[in-house]
Every structure is written in C-alpha cells, then in structure tokens.
Design a protein around this motif. Structure first.
Motif, PDB file in Angstrom:
ATOM      1  N   LEU A 172       0.841  -1.190   0.000  1.00  0.00           N
ATOM      2  CA  LEU A 172       0.000   0.000   0.000  1.00  0.00           C
ATOM      3  C   LEU A 172       0.878   1.244   0.000  1.00  0.00           C
ATOM      4  O   LEU A 172       1.605   1.499   0.953  1.00  0.00           O
ATOM      5  CB  LEU A 172      -0.928   0.001   1.218  1.00  0.00           C
ATOM      6  N   ARG A 173       0.808   1.966  -1.104  1.00  0.00           N
ATOM      7  CA  ARG A 173       1.638   3.158  -1.300  1.00  0.00           C
ATOM      8  C   ARG A 173       3.112   2.859  -1.040  1.00  0.00           C
ATOM      9  O   ARG A 173       3.821   3.613  -0.377  1.00  0.00           O
ATOM     10  CB  ARG A 173       1.163   4.304  -0.391  1.00  0.00           C
ATOM     11  N   GLY A 174       3.574   1.710  -1.543  1.00  0.00           N
ATOM     12  CA  GLY A 174       4.985   1.383  -1.463  1.00  0.00           C
ATOM     13  C   GLY A 174       5.427   0.671  -0.197  1.00  0.00           C
ATOM     14  O   GLY A 174       6.605   0.354  -0.038  1.00  0.00           O
ATOM     15  N   VAL A 175       4.490   0.387   0.725  1.00  0.00           N
ATOM     16  CA  VAL A 175       4.841  -0.281   1.982  1.00  0.00           C
ATOM     17  C   VAL A 175       4.155  -1.642   2.040  1.00  0.00           C
ATOM     18  O   VAL A 175       2.931  -1.727   1.919  1.00  0.00           O
ATOM     19  CB  VAL A 175       4.442   0.576   3.203  1.00  0.00           C
ATOM     20  N   PRO A 176       4.916  -2.735   2.253  1.00  0.00           N
ATOM     21  CA  PRO A 176       4.315  -4.076   2.327  1.00  0.00           C
ATOM     22  C   PRO A 176       3.351  -4.205   3.500  1.00  0.00           C
ATOM     23  O   PRO A 176       3.577  -3.635   4.579  1.00  0.00           O
ATOM     24  CB  PRO A 176       5.520  -5.005   2.512  1.00  0.00           C
ATOM     25  N   SER A 177       2.271  -4.965   3.287  1.00  0.00           N
ATOM     26  CA  SER A 177       1.260  -5.182   4.322  1.00  0.00           C
ATOM     27  C   SER A 177       0.795  -6.628   4.249  1.00  0.00           C
ATOM     28  O   SER A 177       0.397  -7.110   3.190  1.00  0.00           O
ATOM     29  CB  SER A 177       0.070  -4.241   4.100  1.00  0.00           C
ATOM     30  N   ALA A 178       0.861  -7.327   5.400  1.00  0.00           N
ATOM     31  CA  ALA A 178       0.524  -8.756   5.434  1.00  0.00           C
ATOM     32  C   ALA A 178      -0.641  -8.997   6.384  1.00  0.00           C
ATOM     33  O   ALA A 178      -0.460  -9.367   7.539  1.00  0.00           O
ATOM     34  CB  ALA A 178       1.736  -9.584   5.849  1.00  0.00           C
ATOM     35  N   GLY A 179      -1.857  -8.735   5.901  1.00  0.00           N
ATOM     36  CA  GLY A 179      -3.049  -8.933   6.726  1.00  0.00           C
ATOM     37  C   GLY A 179      -3.853  -7.664   6.841  1.00  0.00           C
ATOM     38  O   GLY A 179      -3.539  -6.638   6.227  1.00  0.00           O
ATOM     39  N   MET A 180      -4.906  -7.729   7.649  1.00  0.00           N
ATOM     40  CA  MET A 180      -5.769  -6.567   7.846  1.00  0.00           C
ATOM     41  C   MET A 180      -6.235  -6.496   9.293  1.00  0.00           C
ATOM     42  O   MET A 180      -6.621  -7.507   9.873  1.00  0.00           O
ATOM     43  CB  MET A 180      -6.988  -6.645   6.918  1.00  0.00           C
ATOM     44  N   ILE A 181      -6.156  -5.300   9.866  1.00  0.00           N
ATOM     45  CA  ILE A 181      -6.730  -5.050  11.185  1.00  0.00           C
ATOM     46  C   ILE A 181      -8.193  -4.676  10.942  1.00  0.00           C
ATOM     47  O   ILE A 181      -8.481  -3.736  10.193  1.00  0.00           O
ATOM     48  CB  ILE A 181      -5.987  -3.925  11.926  1.00  0.00           C
ATOM     49  N   CYS A 182      -9.116  -5.403  11.549  1.00  0.00           N
ATOM     50  CA  CYS A 182     -10.524  -5.368  11.126  1.00  0.00           C
ATOM     51  C   CYS A 182     -11.403  -4.448  11.972  1.00  0.00           C
ATOM     52  O   CYS A 182     -11.210  -4.312  13.182  1.00  0.00           O
ATOM     53  CB  CYS A 182     -11.112  -6.771  11.187  1.00  0.00           C
ATOM     54  N   SER A 183     -12.412  -3.909  11.317  1.00  0.00           N
ATOM     55  CA  SER A 183     -13.494  -3.211  12.011  1.00  0.00           C
ATOM     56  C   SER A 183     -14.619  -4.205  12.279  1.00  0.00           C
ATOM     57  O   SER A 183     -14.659  -5.289  11.691  1.00  0.00           O
ATOM     58  CB  SER A 183     -14.027  -2.063  11.143  1.00  0.00           C
ATOM     59  N   ALA A 184     -15.528  -3.833  13.156  1.00  0.00           N
ATOM     60  CA  ALA A 184     -16.682  -4.690  13.448  1.00  0.00           C
ATOM     61  C   ALA A 184     -17.529  -4.885  12.193  1.00  0.00           C
ATOM     62  O   ALA A 184     -18.046  -5.982  11.937  1.00  0.00           O
ATOM     63  CB  ALA A 184     -17.513  -4.070  14.567  1.00  0.00           C
TER      64      ALA A 184
END
Length: 201
Positions: free
Chosen positions: A160-172
């Motif tokens: 995301l915008r050049g930064v690796p992301s492994a997963g998602m912090i979720c909303s209800a």
C-alpha cells in the motif's frame, strides 16, 4: 484454498480455488471427474473442478464450503481416484486471530495511513492500516493472509503506497458483527484478550 458448491446453479461440481489471484489466461486439462485449471503463462495450477462431487465429498453447504481436514482428505482421495497425482498443501492455521499492536508509525507516503507491527501469536507481521483510531498497545482482530472476509474478499499480501502489508486489522463492520457502528474505526478488544487466540464472533 477456497471451495464453492451450488448444485442448483452449477450442478454437482465442487469449484476448488487454489491460488489467491485469478490468471488472465488459463489452460484446462480433464482427467476423469477432475478438470485442472493452469495459468497459461506460469504453468501454475490455480484451481480444479471436481464433477460428480457428491460421490466423493460429504457436503450439505451451498456457496462456500468449510475447508476441514475431513473435506481436504476427501478431495485428496478424489484426485488420486482420478489418477491426478497432486499433493494438496493446505494451511489449517486460524485466519482470524487476536493481535497485539506493538508499534504504530506514520506511513511515509500517505497522511491517513499508519504502518503497524502486530504480534499475532505465531509471528509478528507488518500491516498498513487506515483506521483513525488505531494505536500501539491495542488488542485487535487481525485477518491473516488467506482469510476470506464475510464480503467474499480474500486477504492477500499487498503493498500500500509502497509499503508491504501482510493482513488486515478489522473493524466490526468488516467482520460482519451485529450492531457494528457505521463510523470508521477498527474493533478494539478488551486488554484481557489473548494474543494469537482464534477470534470468534
């Protein structure tokens, strides 16, 4: 791996998706009741269809089929019975777990994004999050890579915008919880929640 079954819409066929992304072009090869679907460019096996599925797999679900060790064993047996020598490599680790946000840094290329390191019990992962209420020290729900959200979205390794992301912090709301608030923000759990434990609704 994601499995779908709709006897009224498709017939007695299990649609088994192995890859997280769908290839632009495919080649198929049928062997008995199994049709293998490969990425034409890479040659990777991305999916297969199992015809006459009810004679191989015990299933009463319509739509997404829960992948249990029993179902995986029945699928593996079905492949072998049709002469398909493929070993299914299946990850049965839980995909929705309690995470503990260890650090939160400002995203270098986006004002409204944060870069978090999150302990999910078995490992520490980096997740880019856009929620305004995310902060270090929180206990949260993490959808790990491979998780299928209630919306049908599959969580993948991303950048995301050049930064690796492994997963998602979720909303209800993303978790499909009843009475989820409409305003943006992640679901923050009680501090007594145990890092790495399976999150259940």
């Amino acid at each position: 791996m994601n499995i779908f079954y709709n006897i009224n819409g498709v017939g007695d066929v299990l649609l088994v998706q192995l890859a997280l992304t769908r290839p632009e072009s495919i080649v198929t090869k049928s062997q008995g009741d199994v049709t293998l679907i490969h990425d034409e460019v890479t040659g990777e096996l991305t999916a297969f269809n199992l015809f006459n599925a009810s004679s191989y797999v015990k299933n009463e679900a319509v739509g997404e089929v829960e992948l249990t060790e029993e179902v995986a064993g029945q699928l593996q047996d079905a492949l072998l019975k049709n002469g398909v020598e493929i070993k299914l490599d299946i990850d049965f680790t839980p995909k929705f777990v309690v995470g503990h946000i260890l650090t939160k840094e400002k995203h270098p290329n986006a004002d409204k994004l944060s870069v978090c390191t999150v302990d999910v019990g078995s490992e520490t992962v980096q997740i880019v999050c856009g929620a305004p209420n995310v902060d270090a020290g929180q206990k949260v729900v993490v959808a790990k890579v491979g998780a299928v959200m209630p919306s049908g979205m599959v969580i993948r390794d991303a950048e995301l915008r050049g930064v690796p992301s492994a997963g998602m912090i979720c909303s209800a709301k993303e978790l499909g919880l009843p009475d989820a608030p409409e305003e943006k923000g992640i679901l923050v759990l009680d501090n007594n929640a145990v890092t790495g434990e399976i999150f259940t609704k």
